[in-house]
Design a protein around this motif. Sequence first.
Motif, PDB file in Angstrom:
ATOM      1  N   TYR A  28       0.856  -1.186   0.000  1.00  0.00           N
ATOM      2  CA  TYR A  28       0.000   0.000   0.000  1.00  0.00           C
ATOM      3  C   TYR A  28       0.893   1.237   0.000  1.00  0.00           C
ATOM      4  O   TYR A  28       1.986   1.212   0.565  1.00  0.00           O
ATOM      5  CB  TYR A  28      -0.890   0.024   1.251  1.00  0.00           C
ATOM      6  N   GLU A  30      -0.181   4.432   1.169  1.00  0.00           N
ATOM      7  CA  GLU A  30      -0.471   5.402   2.227  1.00  0.00           C
ATOM      8  C   GLU A  30       0.502   5.264   3.394  1.00  0.00           C
ATOM      9  O   GLU A  30       1.167   4.250   3.558  1.00  0.00           O
ATOM     10  CB  GLU A  30      -1.927   5.328   2.705  1.00  0.00           C
ATOM     11  N   ASP A 112      -8.856  -2.226  -2.825  1.00  0.00           N
ATOM     12  CA  ASP A 112      -8.528  -1.595  -1.539  1.00  0.00           C
ATOM     13  C   ASP A 112      -7.206  -0.829  -1.570  1.00  0.00           C
ATOM     14  O   ASP A 112      -6.433  -0.873  -0.618  1.00  0.00           O
ATOM     15  CB  ASP A 112      -8.495  -2.633  -0.413  1.00  0.00           C
ATOM     16  N   ASN A 113      -6.919  -0.164  -2.678  1.00  0.00           N
ATOM     17  CA  ASN A 113      -5.679   0.608  -2.839  1.00  0.00           C
ATOM     18  C   ASN A 113      -4.425  -0.246  -2.797  1.00  0.00           C
ATOM     19  O   ASN A 113      -3.349   0.244  -2.473  1.00  0.00           O
ATOM     20  CB  ASN A 113      -5.598   1.741  -1.809  1.00  0.00           C
ATOM     21  N   ARG A 115      -1.299  -1.803  -4.208  1.00  0.00           N
ATOM     22  CA  ARG A 115      -0.426  -1.419  -5.319  1.00  0.00           C
ATOM     23  C   ARG A 115       0.332  -2.601  -5.908  1.00  0.00           C
ATOM     24  O   ARG A 115       0.731  -2.572  -7.057  1.00  0.00           O
ATOM     25  CB  ARG A 115       0.575  -0.349  -4.871  1.00  0.00           C
TER      26      ARG A 115
END
Length: 158
Positions: A28, A30, A112-113, A115
Amino acid sequence: MTTSTPPLREAAGAIVLDADSRILLLRYDENGGFWATPGGSLEDGEDHATATLRELREELGIDEKAVELRAQLAERSKNHLVGGREVRQVERYFLTRVSVTDADLAHATQSDNIRERRWWTLTELRAAQETVYPVGLADLVAAVVDGRMPPRPVVLTG
């Protein structure tokens, strides 16, 4: 001064190993970027095992019939932001072994984001320079690979 307790968010995760004892992690972007096990919050009426199976289907396209959830290996409690709101997340992690071919991203329904999805060897996991959650995952996987199943769920941090 009053302090409030963040609302509870129950979550479930899977420690997914293949036949070569590699672990599947998701990346992810974030919070500076990190790798984590598949999983997410419980929906109304779900128990942790049911939520784990749903998350494997949604994030990885793994058919529930291909999954045999094994013992709960660990748990973790952590305050963090979800959707800009602080929550107290309590997670339970279950062991499962699947074939690499069971993860069929064409059938994943929620990104769900995420990557990237990657199978890691224990050596790669121990040498990782990137952030991996939960903290202590490499030691837990090493114990499982060596046949040392914890008698009760291990409490992980971070």
